[in-house]
Design a protein around this motif. Structure first.
Motif, PDB file in Angstrom:
ATOM      1  N   GLY A  97      -6.712   5.540  -6.520  1.00 43.31           N
ATOM      2  CA  GLY A  97      -6.976   6.435  -5.410  1.00 43.31           C
ATOM      3  C   GLY A  97      -6.366   6.029  -4.090  1.00 43.31           C
ATOM      4  O   GLY A  97      -6.157   6.875  -3.212  1.00 43.31           O
ATOM      5  N   ILE A  98      -6.095   4.730  -3.912  1.00 47.82           N
ATOM      6  CA  ILE A  98      -5.609   4.228  -2.624  1.00 47.82           C
ATOM      7  C   ILE A  98      -4.835   2.937  -2.863  1.00 47.82           C
ATOM      8  O   ILE A  98      -5.055   2.258  -3.879  1.00 47.82           O
ATOM      9  CB  ILE A  98      -6.801   3.984  -1.663  1.00 47.82           C
ATOM     10  CG1 ILE A  98      -6.312   3.768  -0.235  1.00 47.82           C
ATOM     11  CG2 ILE A  98      -7.655   2.826  -2.146  1.00 47.82           C
ATOM     12  CD1 ILE A  98      -7.443   3.720   0.792  1.00 47.82           C
ATOM     13  N   ASN A 120      -2.216   7.401  -6.750  1.00 47.08           N
ATOM     14  CA  ASN A 120      -2.058   7.570  -5.305  1.00 47.08           C
ATOM     15  C   ASN A 120      -1.614   6.285  -4.626  1.00 47.08           C
ATOM     16  O   ASN A 120      -0.957   6.323  -3.582  1.00 47.08           O
ATOM     17  CB  ASN A 120      -3.377   8.038  -4.683  1.00 47.08           C
ATOM     18  CG  ASN A 120      -3.692   9.479  -5.016  1.00 47.08           C
ATOM     19  OD1 ASN A 120      -2.808  10.240  -5.403  1.00 47.08           O
ATOM     20  ND2 ASN A 120      -4.952   9.853  -4.892  1.00 47.08           N
ATOM     21  N   THR A 164       2.348   6.679  -5.103  1.00 50.33           N
ATOM     22  CA  THR A 164       3.056   7.903  -4.705  1.00 50.33           C
ATOM     23  C   THR A 164       2.885   8.214  -3.223  1.00 50.33           C
ATOM     24  O   THR A 164       3.824   8.696  -2.572  1.00 50.33           O
ATOM     25  CB  THR A 164       2.583   9.116  -5.540  1.00 50.33           C
ATOM     26  OG1 THR A 164       1.162   9.221  -5.453  1.00 50.33           O
ATOM     27  CG2 THR A 164       2.998   8.983  -6.980  1.00 50.33           C
ATOM     28  N   ILE A 165       1.715   7.927  -2.669  1.00 49.04           N
ATOM     29  CA  ILE A 165       1.498   8.210  -1.243  1.00 49.04           C
ATOM     30  C   ILE A 165       2.361   7.301  -0.370  1.00 49.04           C
ATOM     31  O   ILE A 165       3.073   7.787   0.520  1.00 49.04           O
ATOM     32  CB  ILE A 165       0.005   8.118  -0.884  1.00 49.04           C
ATOM     33  CG1 ILE A 165      -0.754   9.289  -1.537  1.00 49.04           C
ATOM     34  CG2 ILE A 165      -0.196   8.131   0.629  1.00 49.04           C
ATOM     35  CD1 ILE A 165      -2.249   9.255  -1.315  1.00 49.04           C
TER      36      ILE A 165
END
Length: 564
Positions: A234-235, A311, A314-315
């Protein structure tokens, strides 16, 4: 004379044509041609177009039990290097084996006959992507509690034998992340220990067991996911350790594994801002992968990314396409993605375009393909390689592994650890009085009833959200009991236990998964760790409660006070 001359010319032309055809296809080198892996890999690569070389760096997953048309297209039209099997593909074991055979058959239709890497996550314990009839095992932290390297070796071996029967030739295990941050919800019992030497020794043994079974081991998550409570799905976690700390702690298992010839390592989406890696994901860092892993540690094998659809990568990269290019440039050899992109997706088109425009990048991709071919030629040929086309009769004989089943029960017994309080054994039913069994897991309750046939059961949801009604029902049943045997797996279980803190009852807490939650309920009579929710682990702990076996496990990490 003229006819003889024409005949000689004709034969010469045929020889030239045959030579050209041999190089370009007919009679050309293929995967099963004789030769040393390095030499044959060079010949195969020389005959590959840039598209074919790039395809060897792709490992894709798909959604559903049966192979999707999209994944078939990627195999037949692009000849990708591998597939990744996730939990959503695996509920029916025989169906999964058939799928593996279908996909390998599609791969074998190419002229070079290069088989797919078929990978999954079967660490043991908590992480078991291939479900169905495969063994549930005590897991890494239970191995750490037994402290016996042979337990790690045999765990890898028996897990590997089951995977091999299904045609799965690569396992993303062992996980050698350290149990440094004890609030981590991602690592927990996936760690062998908080000690890097212990993790290295047990990781080496586990990997050797997998290789003995014919399955390629993959150590993860480089440089180390243990010192964060954040989840890179997620992060992007930022871990504040400096390089000296990393070198002597998280990187030590990789240094040990590299010396022992581990064939593959997976990179994690983790940032280390107090190192030269800076704030970019280590999975995209040339410094971490090429400078440290390749040049300083001396790792010679294959480097594969964790899922590029997380994420955490990709972020920071800005897009999947950019993440893929950065990953290859950093030194990764395989790009792993949990879903199947379209054939015309930018993740493919942009990489292929970059190969045409950037000679240095083209060479990097072809080098990655070379490493992938060498790995396959080393491990996927010969008698020990898993079958391309799994057979149902072999699956019936080998899954669950008969010898493995007995071993995993023995391992579970050796790992049972008295963490807090006094040893309550032997607690025979006549001494226990009225017993209440409380758990989220049906296996705990059913095994508990075998030990205490007259016990009452209380089943609550495996959740992190507090339920007032659950607490009221639990308190009501607890009032009628003399002994409460409670299976603790998460923070919600702690909340339930706190609701009977002052009941005056005898409370025995059995910790499944991470035992750190025991530190928050130290008022109970006894806290016992089993590290897993496998049925074997529950059989072992109830056997220990009855006094049939000793509690001989040692906590494989230094418990830190998390507060009450």
């Amino acid at each position: 004379m003229i006819l003889r001359a024409y005949k000689k010319v004709f034969i010469a032309i045929l020889l030239v044509l045959f030579s050209l055809q041999s190089y370009r296809g007919f009679g050309a080198e293929h995967f099963y041609s004789p030769g040393k892996p390095e030499e044959l890999a060079e010949k195969l690569l020389a005959a590959m177009s840039d598209e074919e070389a790039l395809a060897q760096t792709f490992m894709l997953g798909w959604v559903g039990a049966d192979p999707s048309p999209a994944i078939i297209d990627w195999i037949q039209k692009r000849h990708i290097g591998g597939i990744k099997i996730f939990g959503w593909n695996t509920e029916d074991t025989y169906r999964l084996a058939n799928t593996v055979g279908v996909l390998q058959k599609a791969a074998q239709q190419s002229d070079k006959k290069i088989p797919l890497l078929v990978a999954t996550d079967q660490e043991g314990g908590w992480i078991r992507h291939v479900k169905g009839i495969t063994s549930e095992t005590p897991g890494n932290m239970a191995i750490g509690a037994s402290g016996v390297p042979r337990d790690a070796y045999l765990s890898g071996y028996y897990i590997g034998r089951e995977l091999a029967a299904l045609g799965i030739n690569m396992n993303f295990a062992p996980s050698v992340d350290l149990f440094t941050n004890q609030q981590s919800v991602l690592i927990g019992p996936r760690a062998f220990s908080d000690n890097p030497v212990t993790a290295g020794i047990l990781g080496i043994a586990f990997a050797k067991g997998l290789e003995k079974a014919g399955v390629i081991p993959t150590a993860k998550h480089y440089p180390g996911h243990g010192d964060t409570e954040l989840d890179s799905h997620g992060i992007l976690p930022h871990i504040q350790a400096n390089f000296e700390t990393l070198w002597n702690r998280e990187l030590l298992p990789y240094r040990m594994l590299s010396k022992e010839g581990i064939p593959a390592i997976m990179t994690g989406h983790l940032a280390f801002p107090n190192t030269r890696g800076g704030s970019e994901p280590a999975s995209l860092s040339r410094w971490f992968i090429t400078t440290i892993l390749r040049e300083t540690i001396g790792f010679k094998g294959l480097v594969i990314t964790d899922d590029l659809l997380m994420n955490g990568v990709t972020i920071p990269a800005g897009s999947l396409s950019r993440a893929a290019k950065l990953a290859l440039e950093a030194g990764n050899d395989i790009l792993m993605m949990s879903k199947t992109p379209n054939l015309s997706d930018p993740v493919w088109n942009n990489l292929l375009d970059a190969m045409k425009r950037e000679p240095k990048f083209r060479e990097r991709v072809r080098d990655a393909a070379r490493r992938t071919l060498i790995l396959k030629l080393t491990h996927l040929k010969g008698d020990t390689a898993p079958p391309l086309f799994p057979q149902a009769d072999e699956i019936k004989k080998r899954i669950p592994d008969p010898q493995g089943k007995a071993f995993f029960l023995d391992l579970a017994a050796r790992s049972i650890t008295l963490v807090s309080g006094t040893d309550p054994s032997p607690l025979e039913p006549s001494k226990a009085g009225k017993v209440l069994l409380a758990a989220s897991f049906e296996d705990f309750l059913s095994v508990g009833l075998l030990a205490y046939p007259n016990a009452q059961r209380f089943k609550f949801s495996y959740s992190e959200e507090s339920s007032p009604q659950d607490k009221l029902n639990f308190q009501s049943q607890a009032k009628q009991a003399d002994t409460i045997i409670f299976c603790l797996a998460n923070g919600y279980g702690v909340d339930l236990l706190q609701s009977i803190r002052y009941s005056g009852k005898r409370v025995i807490v059995i910790s499944a998964l991470s035992p750190v939650y025991l530190q928050r309920v130290t008022w109970n009579t006894s806290g016992i760790a089993v590290y897993s929710y496998s049925r074997e682990s529950f059989i072992a702990v109830f056997s220990a409660l009855l006094g049939r076996i000793p509690m001989q496990g040692k906590l494989p990490f230094a418990m830190k006070n998390l507060g009450r």
